[in-house]
Design an enzyme around this catalytic site. Structure first.
Site, PDB file in Angstrom:
ATOM      1  N   TRP A  52      64.364  73.706  86.599  1.00 53.47           N
ATOM      2  CA  TRP A  52      63.499  74.448  87.525  1.00 53.47           C
ATOM      3  C   TRP A  52      64.276  75.482  88.333  1.00 53.47           C
ATOM      4  CZ3 TRP A  52      58.545  74.673  89.692  1.00 53.47           C
ATOM      5  CH2 TRP A  52      58.457  75.171  90.999  1.00 53.47           C
TER       6      TRP A  52
ATOM      7  N   ASN B  65      63.403  78.346  91.785  1.00 53.79           N
ATOM      8  CA  ASN B  65      62.481  79.124  92.621  1.00 53.79           C
ATOM      9  C   ASN B  65      63.233  80.258  93.314  1.00 53.79           C
ATOM     10  OD1 ASN B  65      62.770  76.250  93.955  1.00 53.79           O
ATOM     11  ND2 ASN B  65      62.300  77.504  95.705  1.00 53.79           N
ATOM     12  N   ASP B  66      63.233  80.340  94.614  1.00 53.85           N
ATOM     13  CA  ASP B  66      63.676  81.548  95.328  1.00 53.85           C
ATOM     14  C   ASP B  66      65.027  82.144  94.893  1.00 53.85           C
ATOM     15  OD1 ASP B  66      61.757  80.224  96.787  1.00 53.85           O
ATOM     16  OD2 ASP B  66      62.899  80.167  98.640  1.00 53.85           O
TER      17      ASP B  66
ATOM     18  N   GLN C 221      67.420  78.977  93.916  1.00 54.59           N
ATOM     19  CA  GLN C 221      67.025  77.595  94.143  1.00 54.59           C
ATOM     20  C   GLN C 221      66.844  76.946  92.775  1.00 54.59           C
ATOM     21  OE1 GLN C 221      65.949  75.919  97.558  1.00 54.59           O
ATOM     22  NE2 GLN C 221      67.844  77.071  97.457  1.00 54.59           N
TER      23      GLN C 221
ATOM     24  N   TRP D 120      60.283  70.960  90.794  1.00 56.32           N
ATOM     25  CA  TRP D 120      61.096  71.080  91.998  1.00 56.32           C
ATOM     26  C   TRP D 120      61.738  69.731  92.317  1.00 56.32           C
ATOM     27  CZ3 TRP D 120      61.220  69.298  97.133  1.00 56.32           C
ATOM     28  CH2 TRP D 120      61.968  70.077  98.021  1.00 56.32           C
TER      29      TRP D 120
ATOM     30  N   SER E 236      67.121  77.611 100.637  1.00 54.63           N
ATOM     31  CA  SER E 236      67.383  79.047 100.495  1.00 54.63           C
ATOM     32  C   SER E 236      68.276  79.620 101.581  1.00 54.63           C
ATOM     33  CB  SER E 236      66.062  79.804 100.489  1.00 54.63           C
ATOM     34  OG  SER E 236      65.467  79.636  99.223  1.00 54.63           O
TER      35      SER E 236
ATOM     36  N   ARG F  80      64.371  77.164 108.473  1.00 51.08           N
ATOM     37  CA  ARG F  80      65.102  77.346 107.212  1.00 51.08           C
ATOM     38  C   ARG F  80      65.203  78.803 106.746  1.00 51.08           C
ATOM     39  NH1 ARG F  80      60.433  74.431 105.860  1.00 51.08           N
ATOM     40  NH2 ARG F  80      58.911  75.538 104.586  1.00 51.08           N
TER      41      ARG F  80
ATOM     42  N   GLU G 245      58.625  81.647 105.733  1.00 50.17           N
ATOM     43  CA  GLU G 245      59.832  81.312 104.991  1.00 50.17           C
ATOM     44  C   GLU G 245      60.548  82.611 104.625  1.00 50.17           C
ATOM     45  OE1 GLU G 245      58.616  77.343 102.661  1.00 50.17           O
ATOM     46  OE2 GLU G 245      57.714  79.102 101.754  1.00 50.17           O
TER      47      GLU G 245
ATOM     48  N   TRP H  91      53.940  78.694  94.263  1.00 47.38           N
ATOM     49  CA  TRP H  91      53.769  77.261  94.532  1.00 47.38           C
ATOM     50  C   TRP H  91      52.337  76.854  94.222  1.00 47.38           C
ATOM     51  CZ3 TRP H  91      58.064  74.838  94.897  1.00 47.38           C
ATOM     52  CH2 TRP H  91      59.177  75.412  95.518  1.00 47.38           C
TER      53      TRP H  91
HETATM   54  C1  FRU Z   1      60.327  79.113  99.626  1.00 53.26           C
HETATM   55  C2  FRU Z   1      60.965  77.783  99.969  1.00 53.26           C
HETATM   56  C3  FRU Z   1      61.962  77.953 101.077  1.00 53.26           C
HETATM   57  C4  FRU Z   1      62.904  76.789 100.880  1.00 53.26           C
HETATM   58  C5  FRU Z   1      62.930  76.680  99.368  1.00 53.26           C
HETATM   59  C6  FRU Z   1      63.084  75.285  98.884  1.00 53.26           C
HETATM   60  O1  FRU Z   1      59.813  79.177  98.347  1.00 53.26           O
HETATM   61  O2  FRU Z   1      59.963  76.850 100.315  1.00 53.26           O
HETATM   62  O3  FRU Z   1      61.410  77.989 102.378  1.00 53.26           O
HETATM   63  O4  FRU Z   1      64.164  77.048 101.416  1.00 53.26           O
HETATM   64  O5  FRU Z   1      61.731  77.247  98.900  1.00 53.26           O
HETATM   65  O6  FRU Z   1      63.324  75.257  97.509  1.00 53.26           O
END
Ligand code: FRU
Length: 487
Positions: free
Chosen positions: A34, A36-37, A53, A61, A97, A164, A219, A302
């Site tokens: 997986w 993400n960011d 990420q 996730w 992140s 965060r 975020e 998401w």
């Molecule tokens: C955004 C987020 C961030 C966090 C990360 C966790 O997509 O929710 O706020 O740091 O992804 O994977």
């Protein structure tokens, strides 16, 4: 073995098990599992570094690691060993992140350590800010006195849990961190801290607070400073839809205004979507050595159907094509990075066509760019269809009466459906489209990047045709198509 070596070894042993069917050819993905960011985006010692990420063990996730890739041109990426793994008391449930900066030749990463404070409850968590340092941009060492900003340094009127995604930047001799947060009523906001040595941080102010329409938590804050204007980017969770806009579960938006760095205040005039499609979140920017501002985002969303996970393909998540952020007059434009044109192959070209009805092109593909300009004469609607098969098509169309551009994926295959619309004005009576197609993604840059729409789609492997269509007379000034070939 430490957790980074363990994860690298797992990827090495398992990456052949990734099903290639929906893998993209010129967009960055993880090697396995997986992503993400985008994180830590920076040009350092001649390479662009992009971290992400990453949960390397499964296509869902999980405890976040930082994956790592480098590129000379933002198109062709090479994987490096993972940069961070969750293994300390202050980040044991995830290295969330963050961002990067260079100081005295070293690369500094700032990231959030995520910790569950009670075993069963995902709601009981705490987030602190950490630093990791590298002398070569490959191996990172976490700072021995982490965290650099602890929960005790969260001001009143800010969530003690959601704290965060530190975004580092420097003005003069001072370093600043922007951190995503929400207030006591659950309204998204950005906190600002400052430091002179990257180690001791002091809270400055709540840089900007949203309202009941702009999401319950912010975020991944980011800032871009232009000469007379600044823009503040945030990823707003559960932002409310307004007409055709902000229709995704979460929205990435930018505020146009002015940063008062001493007061730690951002005054804004207005805010907009960064991308008007379906799958665009958590963008991050960097300024490269040529002063160019480049942005990358996670090209997914998401709480949507994760097709490649559902199908057991052992991967999920991709990055957008990097985009250049430009201010022209009062407008912000997002353009595909220029390096992509190096990878164009097999040009197909049409000139000056009178279109009325639908025409299938004498070319096809699943990995290409189209550049076309339309001049609707008395057309009511016109556009392009990609990934066209017997039962499938992905439709990009412009309605001249309503001035609405639509990306429709109702018949795009086995992924999520729906349509997104955005208001677009013709430019001297014309509409220019640059459409980037890459196996399971479509990115449309409208009128030089005035608006962009991005979406993931999961078509059948037979759906490879392309057509152009018009309801009423429309002139196609030109249409060019190139395969994009990075091999
Ligand atoms: C955004 C987020 C961030 C966090 C990360 C966790 O997509 O929710 O706020 O740091 O992804 O994977």
């Amino acid at each position: 073995m430490n957790k980074i070596d363990e994860a690298n070894e797992f990827i090495k042993q398992n990456k052949a098990k990734v099903n290639p069917k929906y893998r993209l050819k010129y967009h960055l993905m993880g090697e396995y599992g997986w992503i993400n960011d985008p994180n830590g985006f920076i040009q350092y010692k001649g390479n662009y570094h992009l971290f992400y990420q990453h949960y390397p063990y499964d296509a869902v996730w999980g405890p976040m690691h930082w994956g790592h890739a480098i590129s000379k041109d933002l198109v062709k990426w090479f994987y490096l060993p993972l940069a961070l793994a969750p293994e300390e008391d202050y980040d044991r449930d995830g290295c969330f992140s963050g961002s990067a900066i260079e100081k005295n030749g070293k690369l500094y990463l700032f990231y959030t350590g995520h910790i569950y404070t009670k075993k069963e409850k995902n709601d009981d968590y705490k987030q602190v800010q950490n630093m990791a340092i590298s002398a070569d941009g490959i191996a990172f060492e976490k700072y021995e006195k982490n965290p650099i900003i602890d929960v005790a340094q969260i001001p009143d009127k800010a969530s003690k849990k959601d704290f965060r995604d530190p975004r580092i930047f420097k003005i003069g001799d001072t370093y600043y961190l922007l951190i995503g947060s929400n207030d006591e009523h659950g309204i998204g906001q950005v906190l600002m801290y400052k430091s002179i040595d990257l180690i001791k941080w002091e809270f400055v102010n709540i840089l900007l607070k949203g309202n009941e329409n702009t999401g319950i938590n912010w975020e991944c804050p980011d800032i871009i400073r232009f000469e007379e204007k600044d823009i503040l980017l945030v990823s707003a969770q559960y932002m409310k839809a307004k007409g055709d806009d902000f229709k995704n579960t979460h929205s990435s938006i930018y505020f146009v205004g002015r940063l008062d760095i001493d007061k730690g205040k951002f005054e804004y005039e207005n805010y907009y979507s960064i991308d008007y499609g379906f799958d665009f979140y958590a963008p991050q920017t960097t300024i490269d050595k040529n002063g160019r501002i480049v942005m990358v985002a996670w090209m997914d969303m998401w709480e949507t159907d994760l097709v490649t996970n559902r199908l057991g393909h052992n991967w999920a998540g991709a990055m957008t094509l990097p985009r250049e952020v430009i201010k022209i007059g009062e407008e912000i434009y997002f353009k595909p990075i220029s390096e992509i044109v190096k990878y164009r192959k097999n040009e197909y070209s049409l000139q000056d066509i009178e279109l009325n009805g639908e025409v299938k092109l004498e070319t096809n593909g699943i990995c290409y760019e189209i550049d076309a300009e339309f001049e609707p004469q008395d057309a009511y609607e016109f556009g392009v269809k990609v990934f066209k098969g017997k039962y499938e098509e992905t439709v990009l169309s412009y309605n001249c009466r309503d001035r609405l551009f639509t990306f429709n994926r109702d018949r795009s295959g086995i992924g999520p459906k729906g349509e997104r619309k955005t208001l677009v004005n013709l430019n001297e009576g014309r509409l220019r489209l640059r459409v980037f197609v890459d196996v399971s993604s479509v990115e449309v840059f409208i009128n030089e990047g005035e608006e962009v729409m991005t979406g993931r789609i999961y078509p059948d492997s037979e759906s490879i045709n392309i057509s152009i269509f018009s309801v009423g007379e429309c002139r196609v000034l030109y249409l060019k198509k190139w395969d994009i070939d990075v091999d």
